[in-house]
Design a protein around this motif. Structure first.
Motif, PDB file in Angstrom:
ATOM      1  N   THR A 749       0.723  -1.306   0.392  1.00  0.00           N
ATOM      2  CA  THR A 749       0.008   0.044  -0.296  1.00  0.00           C
ATOM      3  C   THR A 749       0.869   1.505   0.429  1.00  0.00           C
ATOM      4  OG1 THR A 749      -1.750  -0.655   1.054  1.00  0.00           O
ATOM      5  CG2 THR A 749      -1.596   1.168   1.436  1.00  0.00           C
ATOM      6  N   VAL A 750       0.166   2.113  -0.840  1.00  0.00           N
ATOM      7  CA  VAL A 750       1.652   3.279  -0.954  1.00  0.00           C
ATOM      8  C   VAL A 750       0.162   4.144  -0.584  1.00  0.00           C
ATOM      9  CG1 VAL A 750       2.831   5.567  -2.496  1.00  0.00           C
ATOM     10  CG2 VAL A 750       2.863   2.889  -3.013  1.00  0.00           C
ATOM     11  N   LYS A 751       0.754   4.984   0.881  1.00  0.00           N
ATOM     12  CA  LYS A 751      -0.671   6.075   0.617  1.00  0.00           C
ATOM     13  C   LYS A 751      -0.643   7.510  -0.163  1.00  0.00           C
ATOM     14  CE  LYS A 751      -2.360   3.936   4.552  1.00  0.00           C
ATOM     15  NZ  LYS A 751      -4.016   3.776   4.866  1.00  0.00           N
ATOM     16  N   GLU A 752      -1.297   8.645  -0.154  1.00  0.00           N
ATOM     17  CA  GLU A 752      -1.405   9.410  -0.514  1.00  0.00           C
ATOM     18  C   GLU A 752      -0.250  10.686  -0.338  1.00  0.00           C
ATOM     19  OE1 GLU A 752      -4.337  13.136  -2.640  1.00  0.00           O
ATOM     20  OE2 GLU A 752      -4.825  11.835  -1.010  1.00  0.00           O
ATOM     21  N   GLY A 753       0.348  11.000  -0.757  1.00  0.00           N
ATOM     22  CA  GLY A 753       1.664  11.783  -0.694  1.00  0.00           C
ATOM     23  C   GLY A 753       3.258  10.891   0.345  1.00  0.00           C
ATOM     24  N   ALA A 754       3.016   9.649  -0.390  1.00  0.00           N
ATOM     25  CA  ALA A 754       4.423   9.224  -0.273  1.00  0.00           C
ATOM     26  C   ALA A 754       5.258   9.106  -0.959  1.00  0.00           C
ATOM     27  CB  ALA A 754       3.525   7.529   0.143  1.00  0.00           C
ATOM     28  N   MET A 755       6.227   8.501  -0.589  1.00  0.00           N
ATOM     29  CA  MET A 755       7.100   8.809  -2.143  1.00  0.00           C
ATOM     30  C   MET A 755       6.999   9.801  -3.898  1.00  0.00           C
ATOM     31  SD  MET A 755       7.842   4.499  -2.558  1.00  0.00           S
ATOM     32  CE  MET A 755       6.075   4.227  -3.216  1.00  0.00           C
ATOM     33  N   PRO A 756       7.016  10.749  -3.362  1.00  0.00           N
ATOM     34  CA  PRO A 756       6.620  11.878  -4.426  1.00  0.00           C
ATOM     35  C   PRO A 756       7.530  11.943  -5.863  1.00  0.00           C
ATOM     36  CG  PRO A 756       7.194  13.146  -2.574  1.00  0.00           C
ATOM     37  CD  PRO A 756       7.733  11.827  -2.058  1.00  0.00           C
ATOM     38  N   CYS A 757       8.008  11.700  -5.738  1.00  0.00           N
ATOM     39  CA  CYS A 757       9.259  11.346  -6.580  1.00  0.00           C
ATOM     40  C   CYS A 757       9.346   9.793  -7.295  1.00  0.00           C
ATOM     41  CB  CYS A 757      10.549  11.695  -6.138  1.00  0.00           C
ATOM     42  SG  CYS A 757      10.484  13.938  -5.613  1.00  0.00           S
ATOM     43  N   VAL A 758       8.839   9.026  -7.047  1.00  0.00           N
ATOM     44  CA  VAL A 758       9.134   7.966  -7.564  1.00  0.00           C
ATOM     45  C   VAL A 758       9.518   7.775  -9.345  1.00  0.00           C
ATOM     46  CG1 VAL A 758       6.909   6.657  -7.100  1.00  0.00           C
ATOM     47  CG2 VAL A 758       9.379   5.095  -7.028  1.00  0.00           C
ATOM     48  N   LYS A 759      10.202   6.878  -9.477  1.00  0.00           N
ATOM     49  CA  LYS A 759      10.070   7.304 -11.089  1.00  0.00           C
ATOM     50  C   LYS A 759      10.031   5.276 -11.363  1.00  0.00           C
ATOM     51  CE  LYS A 759      13.186  10.669 -11.995  1.00  0.00           C
ATOM     52  NZ  LYS A 759      14.019  11.732 -12.032  1.00  0.00           N
ATOM     53  N   GLN A 760      10.819   4.369 -10.731  1.00  0.00           N
ATOM     54  CA  GLN A 760      10.445   2.925 -11.505  1.00  0.00           C
ATOM     55  C   GLN A 760      10.923   2.027  -9.937  1.00  0.00           C
ATOM     56  OE1 GLN A 760      14.488   0.520 -11.647  1.00  0.00           O
ATOM     57  NE2 GLN A 760      13.923   1.476 -13.487  1.00  0.00           N
TER      58      GLN A 760
END
Length: 819
Positions: A749-760
């Motif tokens: 689960t990825v909550k809203e606002g987590a990992m705002p820069c993830v690309k891969q």
């Protein structure tokens, strides 16, 4: 012929000798002689800059090389004499003088940096991704490749396109193909003979429809061999072969001739190479484009390589009519030879760095870190003030060579910097022979038998061996100037020890700085290797060596030591209590330590390490932790592997690393205490890899607090729970997330606002994973890789992801490959 940079580097070496030689050269007359030699070299440097006489230039090159050899040999012998005297006094310490080339005084490097700022605003990853033109040929190629009812039984070996850069050979090709079809099978079969590999590959390929692309087949014999490797199936499988050799193309029933780019396509590609969007708005650039468009198109003649090179040249000069006119005039003076112009336009100190890549086999993916070490060992570049590989000239030089399109990035690291690079094939064909034969920069052993007539005209300074060598030249003249030796094994198991000729002459290699024996079949090294006064890098990874001479710990000039978990348990190491063993060592990779290892006391005296990879037993861990936490405060990369006395995975008592401000990369293999304590981790950590950690509590809330974490890898059995949750505000700088073989994981689960820069994001072999929430809402996510995952799960994820995300599903049984 180009001797200017040879003269420049030699002058810098003599200047460094004058500045740093006080500890070694105490005789005033001798120092005066060195000063006089430096003045003469400056005069010769000016002469060689204006000389156009090839015979005269060659004589000057010989003179320069002889002067450099004399200076280096003098210092090496001085060091040996000092060492022998100190040994007689029962003192193992000795001084060493390094020739760190001083920065260029004429502004070359500063100017390079300034010119590069126009391109620095664009991402490194954008380089080399421009695709322009050839639309009609691509459409025709697609028609041949797409399987229809009418052509499904067309012979597999039927298509050739002309063009391409890279040569592929025999066993390496087969193994590479097998890895891309079935990685697990390839790893199990790496040690078998080529014919058996061919048989295994054929069995795998016959099961499914496949597409094979083989780039730049140079000779008809190579193509005939590949035909025997790849089964001629009638199920719609296809092979695409690229070649610049029309004799190869003659073997095909269908040939697609790749045409030149049109003027419009050529100009589109040129603009992509020469400027950014901001530059396009510049009045100066706009004026230059209008003035020189016709001339540039005529010079490049629709050839993509020449267009890219011309764009690279002009991207590095001032945006003015005067500079562009000068470049165009130089191109005319060289009769339109854009390759020669690209080399001519390089700053003098960058030329040997570029040519150095010609020492590697054609198409070989050169690891960037290895290349940096070679450049620095050869004093072709100057490391940063801290002694690190970058940032500094090394990165500036590499970046500019890439922007000039003279080298290409073959592979990228997850965090967006080059991992491997190589010369494009057409450029390699021109400059590798030039560097070897005309300039004497290096020599390549590529024959299995040598005669006296095969010896080069210059004494060998850098030697690359591609094959097992017989009748190895043994004359002093041949090897006395050797600075670097690198082997490239043609087969698994490496080059036999008896056929590595330079090993017979260690006592004569006084100037040797880099000894690369990786992937050879060596079982031991002679003790004399430890007496090489100038040796800075010793690489014995992927060899059969299980121990090194204990005297290696007194090699005061050694900076980089690469091993495969070598132990020193059976070696008595005698080091004086007031000495500093390996005082310059920066990289210690692959050392195995037990509790009673005789080198522990010597090891704990080493304080200069930047990179450390260590395998240890639980009993020795407390002392190692104390050493790492209190003395190795300059560490940038740390890899720890814990083992039990029985050979199984041990536990890691994580030492406090909060004071390690420079530690960016941390790899831990072993059971970790539960839960992970964020206060023990380095504050500026960018890359974290956990394996076999057996964490029971979800670590994501804790790890998400690392403010600069860029890459997180949770590998096999690092987490044993069923749920992973990334919380709001967590992982503010994370770009890459890899989850491998987490066998109990059921929900991500990825909550809203987590990992705002993830690309891969990559999920591999998490076979029980059923539910994924929040990935589809990550606006920065560009690539989701699903490897060895159930097809039902993969299909469900694909349905939920947006169109902007590339979902790549790797299932070995149907995965197409490129050779």
């Amino acid at each position: 012929m180009d001797g200017e940079w040879v003269a420049l580097l030699l002058i810098q070496k003599f200047q460094a000798l004058l500045l740093d030689g006080e500890a070694t050269i105490t005789n005033t007359n001798l120092r005066n002689q060195v000063q006089e030699a430096t003045n003469k070299l400056n005069l010769l440097h000016q002469s060689i800059k204006v000389s156009r006489n090839e015979e005269q230039t060659e004589r000057l090159l010989h003179a320069f090389y002889s002067a450099e050899d004399a200076a280096d040999t003098f210092l090496a012998r001085t060091l040996l004499l000092q060492r022998q005297k100190l040994r007689g006094c029962n003192n193992m310490m000795f001084a060493i003088t390094t020739f760190a080339g001083s920065s260029v005084q004429d502004g070359t490097i500063q100017n390079t940096r300034h010119q590069g700022t126009r391109r620095a605003s664009s991402s490194y990853l954008e380089v080399g991704k421009d695709v322009v033109g050839l639309g009609d040929q691509a459409k025709e190629l697609e028609e041949h490749l797409i399987c229809t009812d009418e052509n499904i039984q067309t012979a597999t070996h039927e298509l050739i396109c002309s063009g391409g850069n890279r040569v592929v050979k025999g066993r390496d090709v087969v193994l590479d193909m097998l890895k891309q079809v079935d990685e697990a099978l390839a790893e199990a079969e790496e040690s078998v003979f080529e014919q058996e590999l061919v048989s295994r590959l054929g069995e795998v390929l016959r099961k499914d429809r496949y597409l094979v692309v083989v780039d730049d087949v140079g000779e008809p014999g190579v193509w005939e061999r590949l035909q025997n490797v790849i089964p001629n199936s009638e199920n719609g499988s296809r092979i695409v072969v690229t070649t610049r050799n029309m004799d190869v193309a003659a073997f095909a029933s269908t040939t697609l001739q790749m045409g030149r780019l049109s003027n419009e396509e050529s100009w589109e590609l040129f603009l992509k190479k020469v400027c950014s969007a901001e530059d396009a708005l510049s009045k100066n650039l706009d004026l230059s484009l209008i003035t020189f468009k016709e001339k540039i198109l005529k010079l490049c003649d629709g050839l993509p390589l020449l267009i890219s090179l011309m764009g690279g040249i002009l991207s590095m000069v001032e945006l003015s009519n005067g500079e562009w006119s000068r470049v165009i005039e130089d191109a005319d003076n060289l009769h339109g030879d854009i390759l020669a112009l690209s080399y001519k336009e390089l700053p003098s100190r960058m030329k040997p760095c570029f040519l150095y890549l010609g020492m590697f086999p054609k198409g070989f993916e050169v690891p960037v870190r290895r290349l940096f070490q070679l450049w620095i060992a050869e004093r072709l570049v100057t490391p940063s003030s801290s002694g690190e590989l970058g940032p500094g000239e090394v990165e500036v030089f590499l970046e500019e060579l890439i922007y000039r399109n003279m080298i290409e990035v073959a592979r990228w690291r997850s965090h967006g910097i080059p991992k491997t690079c190589r010369m494009p094939g057409a450029i390699y064909d021109v400059f590798s022979p030039k560097a070897a034969a005309e300039i004497g920069l290096f020599y390549i052993h590529c024959k299995s038998n040598y005669s006296s007539g095969d010896q080069p005209s210059f004494p060998v300074r850098r030697l690359a061996s591609y094959l097992s060598i017989k009748n190895y030249p043994s004359s002093d003249w041949y090897i006395r100037s050797l600075r670097s030796y690198i082997s490239f094994s043609p087969h698994r198991g490496g080059m036999p020890a008896g056929e590595i000729g330079c090993l017979n002459h260690f006592q004569k290699l006084l100037n040797l700085k880099y000894l690369g024996l990786r992937s050879t079949s060596l079982e031991s090294l002679p003790v004399s290797v430890c007496d090489l006064p100038c040796l800075e890098t010793l690489d014995v990874k992927h060899t059969m060596i299980t121990s090194l001479p204990g005297s290696i710990w007194t090699a005061k000039n050694l900076q980089h030591l690469y091993m495969d978990w070598i132990r020193f348990d059976d070696i008595s190491v005698q080091v004086s209590s007031d000495s500093e063993p390996l005082s310059k060592l920066q990289i210690l990779w692959g050392l195995s330590i037990r509790q009673d290892s005789p080198i522990l006391n010597s090891l704990f005296n080493i304080k200069s390490l930047r990179k450390l990879a260590l395998r240890f037993s639980l009993a020795s861990q407390n002392r190692l932790n104390d050493w790492i936490s209190k003395q190795l405060t300059n560490l940038q990369s740390l890899r720890l592997r814990s083992i039990r006395s029985t050979g199984g995975r041990g536990s890691i008592k994580l030492t406090a690393l909060q004071d390690h401000q420079k530690l960016m990369d941390l790899y831990l293999l072993g059971v970790l205490p539960r839960p992970v304590n964020i206060k023990q981790l380095p504050p500026n950590l960018k890359i974290l890899t956990l394996s076999m950690s057996q964490l029971r509590k979800d670590p994501m809330r804790t790890l998400g607090q690392l403010p600069y974490l860029n890459i997180l890898r949770l590998l096999a059995d690092s987490y044993m729970g069923e749920e992973l949750t990334c919380y709001q505000g967590g992982f503010p700088q994370l770009h890459v997330l890899k989850l491998w073989k987490l066998m109990e994981l059921r929900e991500l689960t990825v909550k809203e606002g987590a990992m705002p820069c993830v690309k891969q994001v990559e999920i591999r072999a998490c076979r029980r994973l059923e539910k994924v929430e929040g990935l589809s809402k990550l606006t920065t996510l560009k690539e989701l890789m699903l490897t060895d995952m159930p097809s039902q799960f993969a299909n469900k994820v694909k349905e939920n992801m947006g169109a902007d995300v590339f979902v790549k599903e790797n299932e070995w049984k149907s995965y197409p490959f490129l050779a």
